[in-house]
Enzyme design. Sequence first.
Site, PDB file in Angstrom:
ATOM      1  N   ASP A 114      35.836  34.384  43.202  1.00 43.44           N
ATOM      2  CA  ASP A 114      36.510  34.346  41.895  1.00 43.44           C
ATOM      3  C   ASP A 114      36.226  33.063  41.109  1.00 43.44           C
ATOM      4  O   ASP A 114      36.386  33.034  39.896  1.00 43.44           O
ATOM      5  CB  ASP A 114      38.033  34.474  42.072  1.00 43.44           C
ATOM      6  CG  ASP A 114      38.425  35.777  42.744  1.00 43.44           C
ATOM      7  OD1 ASP A 114      37.544  36.628  42.948  1.00 43.44           O
ATOM      8  OD2 ASP A 114      39.612  35.939  43.072  1.00 43.44           O
ATOM      9  N   ARG A 155      44.337  38.988  55.288  1.00 43.96           N
ATOM     10  CA  ARG A 155      45.132  38.378  54.220  1.00 43.96           C
ATOM     11  C   ARG A 155      46.547  38.006  54.671  1.00 43.96           C
ATOM     12  O   ARG A 155      47.410  37.758  53.845  1.00 43.96           O
ATOM     13  CB  ARG A 155      45.223  39.336  53.031  1.00 43.96           C
ATOM     14  CG  ARG A 155      43.932  39.486  52.253  1.00 43.96           C
ATOM     15  CD  ARG A 155      44.185  40.007  50.869  1.00 43.96           C
ATOM     16  NE  ARG A 155      42.941  40.188  50.128  1.00 43.96           N
ATOM     17  CZ  ARG A 155      42.308  39.211  49.499  1.00 43.96           C
ATOM     18  NH1 ARG A 155      42.794  37.993  49.495  1.00 43.96           N
ATOM     19  NH2 ARG A 155      41.188  39.446  48.861  1.00 43.96           N
ATOM     20  N   GLY A 164      29.399  42.688  45.694  1.00 45.13           N
ATOM     21  CA  GLY A 164      28.855  41.328  45.584  1.00 45.13           C
ATOM     22  C   GLY A 164      29.405  40.353  46.614  1.00 45.13           C
ATOM     23  O   GLY A 164      28.992  39.202  46.655  1.00 45.13           O
ATOM     24  N   LYS A 170      36.731  28.625  49.450  1.00 45.03           N
ATOM     25  CA  LYS A 170      36.040  29.920  49.422  1.00 45.03           C
ATOM     26  C   LYS A 170      36.668  30.830  48.381  1.00 45.03           C
ATOM     27  O   LYS A 170      37.887  30.909  48.295  1.00 45.03           O
ATOM     28  CB  LYS A 170      36.177  30.577  50.806  1.00 45.03           C
ATOM     29  CG  LYS A 170      35.745  32.007  50.861  1.00 45.03           C
ATOM     30  CD  LYS A 170      36.815  32.973  51.343  1.00 45.03           C
ATOM     31  CE  LYS A 170      37.943  33.154  50.403  1.00 45.03           C
ATOM     32  NZ  LYS A 170      38.818  34.297  50.628  1.00 45.03           N
ATOM     33  N   THR A 171      35.913  31.462  47.561  1.00 43.12           N
ATOM     34  CA  THR A 171      36.315  32.638  46.783  1.00 43.12           C
ATOM     35  C   THR A 171      35.246  32.942  45.752  1.00 43.12           C
ATOM     36  O   THR A 171      34.778  32.035  45.047  1.00 43.12           O
ATOM     37  CB  THR A 171      37.686  32.524  46.073  1.00 43.12           C
ATOM     38  OG1 THR A 171      37.894  33.735  45.346  1.00 43.12           O
ATOM     39  CG2 THR A 171      37.846  31.361  45.118  1.00 43.12           C
ATOM     40  N   TYR A 224      33.264  44.828  45.372  1.00 46.53           N
ATOM     41  CA  TYR A 224      32.944  44.683  46.794  1.00 46.53           C
ATOM     42  C   TYR A 224      31.434  44.546  47.016  1.00 46.53           C
ATOM     43  O   TYR A 224      31.000  43.944  47.984  1.00 46.53           O
ATOM     44  CB  TYR A 224      33.531  45.873  47.573  1.00 46.53           C
ATOM     45  CG  TYR A 224      35.043  45.919  47.415  1.00 46.53           C
ATOM     46  CD1 TYR A 224      35.863  45.048  48.136  1.00 46.53           C
ATOM     47  CD2 TYR A 224      35.647  46.761  46.492  1.00 46.53           C
ATOM     48  CE1 TYR A 224      37.239  45.038  47.957  1.00 46.53           C
ATOM     49  CE2 TYR A 224      37.024  46.759  46.308  1.00 46.53           C
ATOM     50  CZ  TYR A 224      37.818  45.895  47.039  1.00 46.53           C
ATOM     51  OH  TYR A 224      39.172  45.871  46.847  1.00 46.53           O
ATOM     52  N   MET A 241      34.993  41.981  39.368  1.00 42.03           N
ATOM     53  CA  MET A 241      36.004  41.316  40.195  1.00 42.03           C
ATOM     54  C   MET A 241      36.256  39.894  39.713  1.00 42.03           C
ATOM     55  O   MET A 241      35.476  39.353  38.939  1.00 42.03           O
ATOM     56  CB  MET A 241      35.537  41.279  41.644  1.00 42.03           C
ATOM     57  CG  MET A 241      36.431  42.078  42.541  1.00 42.03           C
ATOM     58  SD  MET A 241      36.026  41.846  44.259  1.00 42.03           S
ATOM     59  CE  MET A 241      36.942  43.222  44.929  1.00 42.03           C
ATOM     60  N   GLY A 242      37.281  39.309  40.250  1.00 41.79           N
ATOM     61  CA  GLY A 242      37.582  37.928  39.872  1.00 41.79           C
ATOM     62  C   GLY A 242      39.071  37.684  39.819  1.00 41.79           C
ATOM     63  O   GLY A 242      39.515  36.603  39.478  1.00 41.79           O
ATOM     64  N   ARG A 243      39.842  38.720  40.107  1.00 41.36           N
ATOM     65  CA  ARG A 243      41.300  38.629  40.121  1.00 41.36           C
ATOM     66  C   ARG A 243      41.816  38.048  38.812  1.00 41.36           C
ATOM     67  O   ARG A 243      41.437  38.525  37.754  1.00 41.36           O
ATOM     68  CB  ARG A 243      41.758  37.787  41.306  1.00 41.36           C
ATOM     69  CG  ARG A 243      43.137  38.191  41.820  1.00 41.36           C
ATOM     70  CD  ARG A 243      43.680  37.109  42.692  1.00 41.36           C
ATOM     71  NE  ARG A 243      43.125  37.106  44.025  1.00 41.36           N
ATOM     72  CZ  ARG A 243      43.456  37.960  44.985  1.00 41.36           C
ATOM     73  NH1 ARG A 243      44.297  38.913  44.769  1.00 41.36           N
ATOM     74  NH2 ARG A 243      42.925  37.849  46.179  1.00 41.36           N
ATOM     75  N   GLY A 257      39.558  37.355  50.884  1.00 41.89           N
ATOM     76  CA  GLY A 257      38.403  38.204  50.574  1.00 41.89           C
ATOM     77  C   GLY A 257      37.092  37.573  51.001  1.00 41.89           C
ATOM     78  O   GLY A 257      36.953  36.349  51.040  1.00 41.89           O
ATOM     79  N   ASP A 290      42.660  29.845  47.033  1.00 45.74           N
ATOM     80  CA  ASP A 290      43.784  28.969  46.680  1.00 45.74           C
ATOM     81  C   ASP A 290      45.005  29.241  47.554  1.00 45.74           C
ATOM     82  O   ASP A 290      45.625  28.304  48.079  1.00 45.74           O
ATOM     83  CB  ASP A 290      44.124  29.077  45.189  1.00 45.74           C
ATOM     84  CG  ASP A 290      44.305  30.507  44.709  1.00 45.74           C
ATOM     85  OD1 ASP A 290      43.939  31.439  45.453  1.00 45.74           O
ATOM     86  OD2 ASP A 290      44.822  30.700  43.605  1.00 45.74           O
ATOM     87  N   ASP A 291      45.341  30.526  47.748  1.00 47.19           N
ATOM     88  CA  ASP A 291      46.515  30.829  48.569  1.00 47.19           C
ATOM     89  C   ASP A 291      46.306  30.397  50.026  1.00 47.19           C
ATOM     90  O   ASP A 291      47.215  29.861  50.662  1.00 47.19           O
ATOM     91  CB  ASP A 291      46.817  32.333  48.531  1.00 47.19           C
ATOM     92  CG  ASP A 291      47.448  32.743  47.198  1.00 47.19           C
ATOM     93  OD1 ASP A 291      48.173  31.917  46.608  1.00 47.19           O
ATOM     94  OD2 ASP A 291      47.213  33.873  46.756  1.00 47.19           O
TER      95      ASP A 291
HETATM   96  P1  FBP Z   1      40.066  35.809  47.562  1.00 48.07           P
HETATM   97  O1  FBP Z   1      40.878  35.232  46.445  1.00 48.07           O
HETATM   98  O2  FBP Z   1      40.810  35.946  48.822  1.00 48.07           O
HETATM   99  O3  FBP Z   1      38.766  35.089  47.728  1.00 48.07           O
HETATM  100  O4  FBP Z   1      39.683  37.302  47.166  1.00 48.07           O
HETATM  101  C1  FBP Z   1      38.874  37.576  46.089  1.00 48.07           C
HETATM  102  C2  FBP Z   1      38.814  39.037  45.751  1.00 48.07           C
HETATM  103  O5  FBP Z   1      37.502  39.509  45.947  1.00 48.07           O
HETATM  104  C3  FBP Z   1      39.275  39.283  44.316  1.00 48.07           C
HETATM  105  O6  FBP Z   1      38.225  39.095  43.406  1.00 48.07           O
HETATM  106  C4  FBP Z   1      39.787  40.688  44.387  1.00 48.07           C
HETATM  107  O7  FBP Z   1      40.756  40.944  43.398  1.00 48.07           O
HETATM  108  C5  FBP Z   1      40.407  40.746  45.755  1.00 48.07           C
HETATM  109  O8  FBP Z   1      39.689  39.833  46.544  1.00 48.07           O
HETATM  110  C6  FBP Z   1      40.334  42.113  46.381  1.00 48.07           C
HETATM  111  O9  FBP Z   1      41.091  42.100  47.539  1.00 48.07           O
HETATM  112  P2  FBP Z   1      40.889  43.053  48.790  1.00 48.07           P
HETATM  113  O10 FBP Z   1      39.685  42.561  49.511  1.00 48.07           O
HETATM  114  O11 FBP Z   1      42.119  42.847  49.588  1.00 48.07           O
HETATM  115  O12 FBP Z   1      40.713  44.427  48.266  1.00 48.07           O
END
Ligand code: FBP
Length: 576
Positions: A216, A156, A429, A213-214, A427, A261-263, A92, A186-187
């Site tokens: 989250d 991704r 932010g 980077k993230t 999205y 957001m923040g997974r 992301g 992390d992934d």
């Molecule tokens: P990363 O872990 O790859 O940095 O992604 C963060 C994130 O913005 C999460 O907060 C969110 O759940 C996810 O990406 C959304 O994914 P996508 O961009 O595939 O819709």
Amino acid sequence: MSSSGATPGRLASEYSEVQSSRLKVTLPLPSVLKTAFNVVDGPPSSAAGNPDEIAKLFPNLFGQPSTSLVPGDSSGSASNQSLKIGVVLSGGQAPGGHNVISGLFDYLQERTNGSTLYGFKGGPAGIMNSKYVQLTTDYVYPYRNQGGFDMICSGRDKIETPEQFKQAQETAKKLDLDGLVVIGGDDSNTNACLLAENFRGNNIKTWVIGCPKTIDGDLKCKEVPTSFGFDTACKIYSEMIGNVMTDARSTGKYYHFVRLMGRAASHITLECALQTHPNITIIGEEVAAQKQTLKSVTDYITNVICKRAELGYNYGVILIPEGLIDFIPEVQQLISELNEILAHDVVDEGGMWKKKLRNQSLQLFEFLPQAIQEQLLLERDPHGNVQVARIETEKMLIQMVETELESRRKQGLYNKEFKGQSHFFGYEGRCGLPSNFDSNYCYALGYAAGALLQNGKTGLISSVGNLDAPVEKWTVGGTALTSLMEVERRHGKFKPVIKKAMVDLQAAHFKKFASMRDDWALKNRYISPGPVQFIGPTSNDINHTLMLELGFQLDFLFLNTPPQPPLQISAHVQFS
Ligand code: FBP
């Protein structure tokens, strides 16, 4: 298929005044990167968990030391070395990614001789398909200090199968790559480490360095105090939350349920709460620790709404982390059963697959609104995660609170009108102009990645520390990626993963929040931080999470809400 020398997608001549002014900013560097330096290795490293498993999975990298750059004379001076380096953005978007690439580019320009930087297009797929662009001064220029990942775009995809590793090897050989920088979460950094291991094990000369980077905020440890993008994203969301608070106060008739957001982790939600003081904030990690159910979370929200109604407030703002449902033990169990089913079975309308759910999970699944059921069955991302961004928890909670209020109305316990408004701030932010902190941090991370590669390092993540000090005093080094790893079950198999940093309920920033939230629940202590500033007051402020984690008290930021003994909201309130 390859491409090179493509025309940049952006034209600086079409920029707004603010974008243009950001382009012209000269970014500071930590002093150790401004002069000659030595690279000093630390002691052998281990793993964050399951060291024996990690040692087996990374026979060529496990145990290697982390390194620090210290002032010296061996590597910092201009060198005749000419390197061929690739860079990829993975996962992301996060504000500041372009500055990592700019920092790496500038390192190669300033510290090596005639080096080439290739940008792989569209994420890791660009490495496998050998889709790249040669990054030049003119190509990079319009992206300096700008948000987004569109310089080379992201993706991704995961380099996972033996064929995919083979494709990556072929690209590395074809471009004669000395190094590769993987900018990801992390992934993606786990993937970077697997690539480093694979290249070393197959005598491919390409070194691999990761960058944290993230938005989250869940990729962090002692050596990597924060991931880039978190600071800016939280500031953008906090501005939006502040605006919604003023709207709530102005109309007096809406409860705004804001999912952030923040997974998996609730770092963004917690940081935004510290910046804006909402009436209710749900922290997923606390829900999990207290083994809350969907019903108890709903009751907590409803109790506050009822109490506020007694005080004459029929409005409010509620923050919900996007990964909330994944923290509720009963839902967690359901999701893990669904993950196993989705990995092996076809989920069709006939519903035979439901027979594989345990009784309790089936009951919960049937109890959830249909939209949420469908969202839980959506395809997993390439890393096997539920796509929480697509699960509308805020709408589900509005429905559940409505039902609970209706039942209380029938019992004569509530007699007001409840109107819920749902929002998802995500999205919005991820691609903002990076804050001063993210601009500087990213530039240093990229520059440091160049230094690590020039010194033949592989399997490390670029690490910049001492972040509460002025930039000149920031420390620079590389942390062994294997030292951040443990094993986890994904797609029905054990896989190495970088241990996610979740909200620590013992940490200073959580405790600060916990000491204030009862006051924020009943009194309107709303704060509107306003837009991200680049000059003047607050422009160089770092987010509360990082400052409190680094040991600052920050009491002055909470002066309008002097700590008080917790208010007794209701006997039903579950959070202490
Ligand atoms: P990363 O872990 O790859 O940095 O992604 C963060 C994130 O913005 C999460 O907060 C969110 O759940 C996810 O990406 C959304 O994914 P996508 O961009 O595939 O819709």
